[in-house]
Design an enzyme around this catalytic site. Structure first.
Site, PDB file in Angstrom:
ATOM      1  CB  SER A   1      23.195 119.811  34.188  1.00 38.56           C
ATOM      2  OG  SER A   1      24.018 120.175  35.282  1.00 38.56           O
TER       3      SER A   1
ATOM      4  CE  LYS B   1      28.781 118.789  39.775  1.00 40.45           C
ATOM      5  NZ  LYS B   1      27.488 118.165  39.378  1.00 40.45           N
TER       6      LYS B   1
ATOM      7  CB  SER C   1      25.136 115.765  41.588  1.00 45.24           C
ATOM      8  OG  SER C   1      26.363 116.476  41.610  1.00 45.24           O
TER       9      SER C   1
ATOM     10  CB  SER D   1      24.229 118.601  39.104  1.00 40.48           C
ATOM     11  OG  SER D   1      24.917 119.815  38.890  1.00 40.48           O
TER      12      SER D   1
END
Length: 262
Positions: free
Chosen positions: A40, A102, A210, A42
């Site tokens: 993705s 993250k 995100s 993010s």
């Protein structure tokens, strides 16, 4: 009959070889490095869809989530060491059960808040310096065919999609890029989050795209992540492909091969 015995012995030897190869691969994946594809947007522009990396599982020690299917037979963490603010971390989502990646922003005891798109850590703003724009083609990306979000509005298929880029500096001096898609986004203004002991606060570098610790895990966010869900640290991109299939060699991003993650 001799030929049949040799054939049977060859099959058994092949089975033993495959078995031990799988055992060795499983031990390697459990104790040392786990492969991870970026699915993705993010973490743009630090990590792009189609980046492939190995997660350093020795960095923070081990929990049951270090094993495939969370099958390690112990609770808590063993050989544990503390992650550092600014690390890019792979962890198990506490509700969805899938692996996320993250950046670690908040340590135990920290107070974290977003105000007008600026990160505040313990009441002090993390400085942001303009760093031009991040550009990409407005088209489906990766196997999941994600469509990028653009700060410059609806550009149409094949158009240039842009986002403002800033260099953010954390309290310890670590610098990394962040992107902005819109002003007054849903995560640009938040209450003060106090990180409990034994927990961590994560955010994506692509701040307006995100789902992270700013949001409740029951609603797709991450919330305050307990330490046992940490899997490892991402240090370097090994391989990268912009296409929907890895075999499409003309979509390989050779400039990202072995690129250090900052």
């Amino acid at each position: 009959m001799a030929k049949s015995g040799k054939a049977d012995g060859g099959i058994l030897e092949t089975i033993r070889t495959v078995f031990w190869a799988l055992v060795i691969a499983g031990v390697f994946r459990t104790l040392f490095f786990q492969p991870f594809w970026i699915p993705s947007e993010s973490m743009k522009d630090t990590l792009l869809i189609g980046d492939f990396l190995f997660v350093n599982k020795m960095a923070y020690g081990y929990s049951k989530y270090s094993c495939p299917f969370a099958m390690c037979p112990f609770s808590g963490r063993i050989l544990a060491s503390e992650p550092e603010r600014g690390d890019v971390v792979v962890f198990r989502h506490p509700v969805a059960g899938t692996d996320y990646i993250k950046r670690l922003i908040g340590l135990p005891g920290d107070k974290i808040q977003m105000k007008a798109g600026v990160l505040y850590i313990n009441g002090v703003a993390a400085p942001q310096e303009p760093a031009g724009t991040f550009q990409e083609v407005y088209e489906p990306q990766g196997p999941m065919r994600n469509i990028p979000q653009c700060e410059n509005g609806a550009v149409g298929a094949g158009g240039t999609c842009t986002k403002s880029r800033f260099v953010e500096t954390l309290p310890e001096g670590q610098k990394h890029n962040i992107l902005n898609i819109r002003d007054n986004g849903p995560g640009d203004d938040t209450p003060v989050f106090t990180v409990p002991e034994g927990h961590y606060f994560f955010m994506g570098d692509n701040r307006d795209n995100s789902t992270d610790s700013r949001y409740d895990p029951r609603a797709g966010g991450v919330g305050m992540l307990p330490a046992e869900y940490l899997i490892g640290r991402a240090d370097r991109v090994i391989f990268s492909s912009a296409g929907s299939r890895m075999v499409y060699f003309w979509t390989w991003r050779s400039d990202r091969f072995f690129k250090a993650i900052e």
